[in-house]
Enzyme design. Structure first.
Site, PDB file in Angstrom:
ATOM      1  N   ASP A  21       0.808  -1.029   0.011  1.00 12.55           N
ATOM      2  CA  ASP A  21       0.044  -0.134  -0.083  1.00 12.55           C
ATOM      3  C   ASP A  21       1.062   1.194   0.097  1.00 12.55           C
ATOM      4  OD1 ASP A  21      -2.331   1.529  -0.066  1.00 12.55           O
ATOM      5  OD2 ASP A  21      -2.623   1.246   1.979  1.00 12.55           O
ATOM      6  N   GLY A  22       0.284   2.277  -0.606  1.00 12.02           N
ATOM      7  CA  GLY A  22       0.870   3.651  -0.473  1.00 12.02           C
ATOM      8  C   GLY A  22       1.686   4.082  -1.738  1.00 12.02           C
ATOM      9  N   ARG A  25       0.185   7.686  -2.701  1.00  7.19           N
ATOM     10  CA  ARG A  25       0.909   8.766  -1.967  1.00  7.19           C
ATOM     11  C   ARG A  25       2.324   8.848  -2.115  1.00  7.19           C
ATOM     12  NH1 ARG A  25      -1.438   5.996   3.255  1.00  7.19           N
ATOM     13  NH2 ARG A  25      -1.962   4.437   1.806  1.00  7.19           N
ATOM     14  N   ASN A  69     -10.412  -2.529  -6.361  1.00  2.00           N
ATOM     15  CA  ASN A  69      -9.634  -1.718  -7.278  1.00  2.00           C
ATOM     16  C   ASN A  69     -10.252  -1.361  -8.592  1.00  2.00           C
ATOM     17  OD1 ASN A  69      -6.577  -2.815  -5.902  1.00  2.00           O
ATOM     18  ND2 ASN A  69      -7.742  -1.020  -5.474  1.00  2.00           N
ATOM     19  N   TRP A  70     -11.300  -2.386  -8.706  1.00  7.81           N
ATOM     20  CA  TRP A  70     -11.798  -2.098 -10.208  1.00  7.81           C
ATOM     21  C   TRP A  70     -12.727  -0.732 -10.270  1.00  7.81           C
ATOM     22  CZ3 TRP A  70     -10.217  -4.867 -14.176  1.00  7.81           C
ATOM     23  CH2 TRP A  70      -9.996  -6.000 -13.945  1.00  7.81           C
ATOM     24  N   ARG A  72     -11.360   2.079  -9.448  1.00 12.31           N
ATOM     25  CA  ARG A  72     -10.539   3.326  -9.524  1.00 12.31           C
ATOM     26  C   ARG A  72     -10.870   3.888 -10.963  1.00 12.31           C
ATOM     27  NH1 ARG A  72      -4.961   2.442  -6.500  1.00 12.31           N
ATOM     28  NH2 ARG A  72      -5.897   2.043  -4.356  1.00 12.31           N
ATOM     29  N   ARG A 195      -5.596  -1.691   8.400  1.00 13.87           N
ATOM     30  CA  ARG A 195      -6.865  -2.402   8.106  1.00 13.87           C
ATOM     31  C   ARG A 195      -6.329  -3.825   7.407  1.00 13.87           C
ATOM     32  NH1 ARG A 195      -8.009   2.627   6.646  1.00 13.87           N
ATOM     33  NH2 ARG A 195      -7.394   2.397   4.342  1.00 13.87           N
ATOM     34  N   GLU A 208       0.314 -13.070  12.590  1.00 13.59           N
ATOM     35  CA  GLU A 208       0.737 -11.980  13.146  1.00 13.59           C
ATOM     36  C   GLU A 208       0.703 -10.692  12.274  1.00 13.59           C
ATOM     37  OE1 GLU A 208       1.480 -11.566  16.352  1.00 13.59           O
ATOM     38  OE2 GLU A 208       1.275 -13.635  16.863  1.00 13.59           O
TER      39      GLU A 208
HETATM   40  C1  FPP Z   1      -1.883  -0.015  -3.471  1.00 11.72           C
HETATM   41  O1  FPP Z   1      -1.268   1.483  -3.615  1.00 11.72           O
HETATM   42  C2  FPP Z   1      -1.167  -0.575  -4.393  1.00 11.72           C
HETATM   43  C3  FPP Z   1      -1.851  -1.213  -5.499  1.00 11.72           C
HETATM   44  C4  FPP Z   1      -3.294  -1.243  -5.670  1.00 11.72           C
HETATM   45  C5  FPP Z   1      -1.156  -1.989  -6.648  1.00 11.72           C
HETATM   46  C6  FPP Z   1      -0.061  -2.585  -6.278  1.00 11.72           C
HETATM   47  C7  FPP Z   1       0.650  -3.078  -7.459  1.00 11.72           C
HETATM   48  C8  FPP Z   1       2.180  -2.740  -7.493  1.00 11.72           C
HETATM   49  C9  FPP Z   1       3.134  -2.730  -6.734  1.00 11.72           C
HETATM   50  C10 FPP Z   1       2.808  -3.000  -9.058  1.00 11.72           C
HETATM   51  C11 FPP Z   1       2.486  -4.252  -9.766  1.00 11.72           C
HETATM   52  C12 FPP Z   1       2.778  -5.447  -9.260  1.00 11.72           C
HETATM   53  C13 FPP Z   1       3.023  -6.611  -9.761  1.00 11.72           C
HETATM   54  C14 FPP Z   1       3.152  -7.875  -9.031  1.00 11.72           C
HETATM   55  C15 FPP Z   1       3.639  -6.632 -10.966  1.00 11.72           C
HETATM   56  P1  FPP Z   1      -2.288   2.526  -3.585  1.00 11.72           P
HETATM   57  O2  FPP Z   1      -2.247   2.891  -5.297  1.00 11.72           O
HETATM   58  O3  FPP Z   1      -3.609   2.372  -3.011  1.00 11.72           O
HETATM   59  O4  FPP Z   1      -1.681   3.754  -2.932  1.00 11.72           O
HETATM   60  P2  FPP Z   1      -2.348   5.127  -2.110  1.00 11.72           P
HETATM   61  O5  FPP Z   1      -3.096   4.102  -0.825  1.00 11.72           O
HETATM   62  O6  FPP Z   1      -1.088   5.790  -1.515  1.00 11.72           O
HETATM   63  O7  FPP Z   1      -3.311   5.711  -2.983  1.00 11.72           O
END
Ligand code: FPP
Length: 246
Positions: A21-22, A25, A69-70, A72, A195, A208
């Site tokens: 996550d992140g 940001r 995420n769909w 977005r 969460r 854990e």
């Molecule tokens: C969450 O950050 C991340 C995702 C929804 C996607 C994760 C994908 C990758 C790390 C790249 C592709 C992965 C592979 C395995 C090739 P966020 O967008 O929710 O960040 P935010 O909370 O700061 O908005």
């Protein structure tokens, strides 16, 4: 000295699950588009995958795309899908070299055909590998998975293949998409959010949970070692008392 040297090889988690996550940001902090954060997140995926394999972790599950995420913006979904295709194409050889098997959990039928095909190819090619399994949770949500399991079990009952009284916790586990692997002992979430976000709800029952404020694109092997070190120094009681587990 690295935290790696402090880790107890006998107490290594077999299965680690991660909520990456992140990314958004992280990109915003640098005045860049969210998609740049996802691209940079791939470096973290590679480093952590390598780090986990070196430690002898058997299964590493990464939450790469949730059912939610769909919702977005289309631009971001498209960018994530093409990043997946590119990364799989580029990294399948790395997986082969490192003896890592690729697998997915989730409603992969809902992925664009191109992504599905690339994934299927990489999964088939790496299926001979035995060192570690890298599981990508794609179009995954735990409630989706549990609902699907309940439907399958109900169907078996309806068809007379399963007696209601014979339904156990194992029946449920064996109908989940993770049935081939042990439950994660450790779940890591980056970015300071605390969460579970519809991730492996059944499987994380005794895991854990480790939360770090690091944003995913900054997460590296050393951060993985710290999470494992923290995990190894907790007392896992599974509902018992301290004296029983010592
Ligand atoms: C969450 O950050 C991340 C995702 C929804 C996607 C994760 C994908 C990758 C790390 C790249 C592709 C992965 C592979 C395995 C090739 P966020 O967008 O929710 O960040 P935010 O909370 O700061 O908005």
């Amino acid at each position: 000295m690295s935290t790696k040297d402090l880790l107890n090889k006998e107490k290594m988690p077999k299965h680690i699950a991660v909520i990456m996550d992140g990314n958004g940001r992280w990109a915003k902090q640098q005045g860049k588009l969210r998609t740049f954060g996802h691209q940079s997140g791939v470096t973290a995926v590679k480093d952590v995958t390598e780090g986990a394999a070196e430690l002898g972790v058997e299964v590493l599950t990464l939450y790469a795309f949730s059912t939610e995420n769909w919702n977005r913006p289309k631009f971001e979904i498209d960018a994530l899908m093409s990043l997946l295709v590119q990364t799989i194409s580029k990294e399948t050889e790395t997986l082969m070299k490192n003896n890592i098997r690729l697998a997915t959990i989730g409603d992969t039928d809902s992925l664009p055909t191109g992504v599905k095909e690339k994934l299927e190819k990489a999964i088939a090619k790496t299926s001979v590998n035995t060192r570690m399994t890298l599981v990508l949770a794609l179009s995954y949500s735990s409630r989706w998975e549990i609902t699907k399991a309940v439907r399958e079990i109900a169907n078996e009952v309806k068809e007379g293949k399963l007696d209601i009284d014979a339904i156990t916790e194992n029946t449920i586990s064996s109908h989940l998409t993770t049935s081939a692997w042990p439950d994660p002992e450790l779940m890591i979430r980056t970015s300071g959010e605390t969460r579970i976000s519809n991730y492996l709800l059944w499987q994380l029952a005794y895991a854990e949970l480790y939360f770090t404020t690091k944003l995913w694109p900054d997460f590296r092997k050393e951060d993985l070692y710290e999470a494992i070190y923290n995990y190894q120094n907790r007392e896992r009681r599974f509902g018992m008392i301290s004296e029983q587990v010592k």
